[in-house]
Design a protein around this motif. Structure first.
Motif, PDB file in Angstrom:
ATOM      1  N   GLU A  80      24.428  20.669 -77.602  1.00  0.00           N
ATOM      2  CA  GLU A  80      25.510  21.629 -77.740  1.00  0.00           C
ATOM      3  C   GLU A  80      25.011  23.019 -77.692  1.00  0.00           C
ATOM      4  N   SER A 111      39.170  18.012 -77.566  1.00  0.00           N
ATOM      5  CA  SER A 111      37.824  18.100 -78.362  1.00  0.00           C
ATOM      6  C   SER A 111      38.154  19.251 -79.348  1.00  0.00           C
ATOM      7  N   THR A 112      37.324  19.259 -80.359  1.00  0.00           N
ATOM      8  CA  THR A 112      37.459  20.344 -81.225  1.00  0.00           C
ATOM      9  C   THR A 112      37.268  21.520 -80.778  1.00  0.00           C
ATOM     10  N   LYS A 113      36.070  21.509 -80.008  1.00  0.00           N
ATOM     11  CA  LYS A 113      35.667  23.014 -79.305  1.00  0.00           C
ATOM     12  C   LYS A 113      36.917  23.674 -78.608  1.00  0.00           C
ATOM     13  N   LYS A 114      37.439  22.567 -77.785  1.00  0.00           N
ATOM     14  CA  LYS A 114      38.658  23.300 -76.879  1.00  0.00           C
ATOM     15  C   LYS A 114      39.953  23.687 -77.541  1.00  0.00           C
ATOM     16  N   ASP A 123      44.396  14.767 -77.825  1.00  0.00           N
ATOM     17  CA  ASP A 123      43.738  14.516 -76.940  1.00  0.00           C
ATOM     18  C   ASP A 123      42.531  15.417 -76.426  1.00  0.00           C
TER      19      ASP A 123
END
Lengths: 464, 481
Positions: free
Chosen positions: A136, B139-142, B137
């Motif tokens: 990451e 990700s956490t980052k998004k 639907d």
């Protein structure tokens, strides 16, 4: 705009970080600025309107030129851009002149000069290896180091609110450190020599440079056990280093030597009349010393050990910078502080000489020199803590132990900068930015070293 | 969520940007006799604190409605009253009846800016954070990147913290409404939305999608059983919340009518100033504002508005879904903005909020629209000397969107949701395969145009008509796309 789009669009995270913080700096333009703003305006005026022979004698304003000549030349160059913004700011008699154009010019000059700092951070990231860490992006040491340096809270509020030009100076320092890591010693030495002639506060860390270059560059090889091999001493290298330093100093001080103004320049650069502590006490040893003295004098008065008539009138907390004497404990002279500082840096210097560990060892020594000088120096500004925090950032992303020390240093150091911004509108800014930096540094370093912490913990468990 | 610290950092960045923008000037600063929206808000604190409720919306010797009379629903008045109590505690001169007109000082500015920040922190920001956390639907980052982009949207920041308004309260309540209704907490959602309408009547732009979505849900549950129960419960919630808010004004018929008259000034005409709206653009070629009589203008705008939003609403009733709901919010708000009566340029924020909500679905188009919407506010912001913050926040927003969503890589036809459109065009023009490239070029052209126009309005001093026209057309162009 096109470059902006391309840089951002290709997913280059470093450019995005640099651009982001630059935009934040632009938003900080209308914030409070301290008297340092007037200081630099005055220096623009002095260098623009007066001949060189007058630069270190001019005293119309109380903010006389007290940085070395390279900085004066820098202000001179800036003044030639300044005249297109507002000619009036270059008049020496225009004290406290701060039109909106002046403000815009000065703020933009700081933001623009930070380009050097960004470049230096980029070079430092190249010296960090990111092995054994996750895929990451936000967990890579390079990313974390970039954020810790580019978005450094102390640098942001000192440079872009309080107003100073530390950005590009620290850029020079970080660049010289990066060059030493990359084994380009001559460049590193040259950059540091130049830096010294921009702002002489970097003398605090000069011993580290001197010893390291002498030990690890002038002696080209070590014995197998790491100790010094005297016959590998290279005269060529010593001479070339000396030549570099000499040439830089000649370029800087030469004109003033020719004008017989060196004593005046030095008296401006090293104003020992200013007193042991700055107006706002830097949180160093002498602050504790003063406080102890004050407490003892109060107790002494109460218990009638002291005669009230013998107490000197000047109070240490009144915010004035002047010489005074301590009442109970012995008074401190500049020589005493120098001796204390030297004693404090001796252990790290010894280690650097007898057991050199390459550039990393040099960096540790540099940080320790900066911290020792901060602790025991004469008339230390609280801003000087940045001299220790920024190099320490480089160490913090590589070892867990360094990371925890860094977190303590940076949190307390940054908090000690709070009194610099005392106006109400800036209160939310300093709190928000401090929280931002502190939360990020703690959480990212914790995540980075999570694996090594678990390894250590497991090893600890097995040991028992 | 495990990346809570990143979300905290995003919120802190949002707050920092907001506060630094608030250090700049506000609307009407140092411009007597009328000043601007800042003075209007201060005046409402003065009125609500010093006068009894019955006199708030009426013209009297103490309350001159020509000088910033109250023209928002009661919840705004209650909020002003609350702020007035705090102001009284700090410095009563700020709200003294009559004598505090045009009061300006650093301390007062700090106080007013703080009230906006607190309202934002309590209502809008939690809604955004919760909304992004509940997105499915992705990700956490998004999710965190999405939150950053929404919080950095320049239009809202510049209007609330620069020009000075409290849009974050009504938009925040509306967002809570969207959240509630999407997560099947229908009663809470509708309560929140009613509060939004009772704070600013412009939220009615969003009312039809809410109505249709909830109606569709009731139909889906079956009108004979659970659906009917839900319908009754919703109706009761709505009625109860309206009654609660309007209680002091329901005592007399004249009170209610006067408030309604203040909220919906149909005497004012089709549009005011320059706004990126169909009627305004049309007016340049054919002066309809002067040609047609008032009631015809009203009927015309009414018809166009409803005709344009009918298809989406009907689809929502028949097939209620969260995604459909959000897109219907966008199209309804846009229809109202383009065709409605007496639209202010600030109403573009009512369209921008739903577009922010669909940022994760069609990032490229949403970003484009949001940039253009901010640009359309430029004339207003230039009047308030907010050029620097506008440029900087727009660039920051653009940077955030580009790095979060890699929007330039997501311009294929499928991702732009224009596949069916391009297929149908290809039936007639078989060589129409370059839609995505065309759209990228159009984007570049529009960005260059915006930059050029900004530079022109700053450096040149010609009559303002031409640049405004282009901002209007740009707004329309972007929105129609």
């Amino acid at each position: 705009m096109a470059a902006f789009t391309i840089a951002a669009g290709t997913g280059n995270w470093f450019s995005a970080l640099a651009l982001g913080v630059t935009l934040l700096k632009c938003l900080l333009i209308p914030t409070y600025h301290s008297t340092d703003f007037e200081v630099h305006r005055n220096w623009l005026a002095i260098t623009h309107s007066l001949p060189i022979s007058q630069w270190y004698y001019e005293a119309t304003s109380e903010w006389t030129l007290d940085y070395p000549p390279f900085f004066a030349w820098f202000e001179y160059i800036l003044s030639h851009v300044a005249k297109y913004f507002d000619q009036e700011m270059l008049n020496v008699r225009n004290l406290n002149y701060s039109s909106s154009r002046t403000l815009l010019f000065q703020r933009f000059s700081v933001i623009f000069m930070d380009v050097l700092f960004v470049y230096a951070v980029h070079e430092c990231c190249k010296c960090i290896d990111g092995k054994k860490v996750g895929k990451e992006l936000t967990e890579k040491p390079k990313f974390i180091l970039s954020v810790l340096l580019l978005w450094n809270f102390g640098l942001l509020i000192v440079d872009h609110i309080h107003f100073q030009y530390n950005g590009f100076l620290f850029g020079l320092m970080l660049l010289s450190i990066a060059r030493l890591f990359q084994k380009r010693h001559m460049e590193g030495a040259f950059l540091f020599a130049v830096l010294l002639h921009f702002k002489h506060i970097y003398l605090y860390v000069a011993p580290a440079y001197g010893v390291y270059l002498l030990r690890s560059y002038c002696f080209t090889a070590n014995k197998p056990d790491g100790s010094i091999r005297w016959n590998s001493f290279s005269f060529v290298r010593v001479i070339s280093l000396g030549l570099v330093v000499f040439l830089v100093s000649a370029l800087s001080l030469g004109p003033f030597l020719a004008l017989n103004q060196l004593p005046q320049v030095f008296s401006r650069l090293f104003p020992f009349k200013r007193g042991l502590c700055h107006a706002y006490w830097a949180p160093n040893f002498w602050a504790l010393y003063n406080a102890l003295d004050k407490v003892l004098s109060v107790i002494g008065l109460k218990l009638k050990f002291l005669d009230p008539n013998n107490i000197p009138k000047a109070s240490m907390t009144s915010g004035l910078v002047q010489q005074f004497q301590h009442t109970v404990l012995p008074s401190v002279t500049p020589l005493a502080t120098l001796i204390c500082t030297l004693i404090a840096i001796l252990p790290s210097i010894f280690c650097l000489w007898f057991k050199p560990q390459g550039p990393r060892g040099f960096l540790r020594c540099l940080t320790l020199c900066a911290l020792s000088s901060f602790m025991f120096g004469w008339h230390v500004h609280e801003k000087a803590i940045l001299l220790a925090i920024l190099p320490m950032s480089l160490l913090s992303v590589q070892k867990a132990g360094d990371a925890s020390i860094f977190l303590i240093l940076t949190t307390t150091g940054h908090y000690s900068l709070f009194p610099l911004l005392f106006t109400a509108p800036e209160l939310p800014i300093k709190i928000l930015l401090m929280l931002l930096f502190t939360i990020y540094s703690i959480s990212s370093l914790k995540t980075l070293f999570r694996q090594s912490f678990t390894v250590i913990a497991q090893a600890g468990v097995q040991w028992h | 969520m495990e990346k809570w610290y990143l979300m905290t950092i995003v919120v802190l960045i949002g707050l920092t940007v907001r506060w630094t923008v608030s250090l700049n000037s506000y609307s009407g600063a140092g411009k007597p006799p009328m000043f601007g929206d800042y003075e209007a808000q201060r005046h409402w604190q003065e009125i609500t604190f010093n006068l009894p409720v019955k006199q708030w919306y009426f013209n009297s010797s103490d309350n001159n409605l020509q000088y910033w009379g109250l023209d928002y629903p009661p919840l705004t008045a209650y909020h002003s009253l609350l702020c007035a109590y705090v102001a009284k505690f700090i410095n009563p001169d700020w709200i003294a009846l009559h004598t505090s007109r045009g009061y300006e000082s650093q301390a007062h500015k700090l106080f007013m800016r703080t009230t906006v920040l607190i309202a934002d922190l309590l209502i809008y920001i939690p809604a955004v954070v919760l909304y992004c956390c509940c997105l499915k639907d992705i990700s956490t980052k998004k999710k965190i990147a999405n939150a950053l982009c929404i919080l950095l949207y320049p239009g809202l920041i510049l209007i609330d913290y620069g020009h000075f308004q409290y849009n974050s309260v009504s938009l925040g309540f509306a967002l809570w409404g969207v959240l509630g209704v999407s997560c099947d907490w229908d009663l809470l959602g509708s309560l929140a939305f009613c509060l939004a309408i009772n704070y600013k009547q412009m939220e009615l732009y969003h009312s039809l999608p809410f109505f249709c979505f909830l109606l569709g849900k009731c139909f889906k549950k079956g009108l004979r059983g659970k659906g009917f129960v839900l319908l009754v419960k919703l109706a009761c919630t709505v009625v109860a919340s309206f009654v609660l808010c309007w209680l002091p004004f329901f005592t007399e018929r004249e009170q209610t009518l006067q408030v309604l008259r203040r909220l919906f000034p149909v005497d004012r005409g089709l549009f005011e100033d320059k706004v990126a709206n169909i009627w305004c653009s049309f007016n340049v070629f054919l002066k309809i504002r002067d040609i047609l009589p008032r009631h015809i203008q009203l009927i015309m705008s009414f018809c166009f508005t409803f005709l344009s939003l009918l298809p989406a609403c009907i689809k929502l009733i028949l097939q209620p879904s969260s995604k459909g709901f959000k897109f219907t919010l966008v199209s309804c708000a846009l229809s109202f903005f383009l065709f409605s009566f007496q639209v202010h340029e600030k109403s573009i924020l009512l369209v921008s909020l739903p577009v922010c909500l669909v940022l994760s679905e069609i990032p490229f188009m949403s970003t484009w629209f949001l940039l253009v919407s901010t640009f359309s506010l430029l004339p207003l912001l230039l009047k308030d000397e907010l050029l620097m913050p506008s440029v900087v926040t727009t660039m920051a927003f653009f940077l955030a969107c580009v790095t979060s969503f890699s929007i330039f890589e997501k311009t294929s036809e499928e991702e732009l949701q224009l596949k069916s459109f391009s297929i149908s065009v290809r039936k007639y023009l078989p060589c129409f395969t370059f839609l995505s490239r065309m759209i990228q070029y159009l984007f570049l052209i529009s960005v260059i145009t915006m930059v050029l126009l900004t530079l022109m309005t700053v450096t040149l001093d010609p009559p303002q008509k031409l640049p405004d026209l282009f901002s209007v057309l740009a707004g329309r162009g972007g929105s129609s796309l």
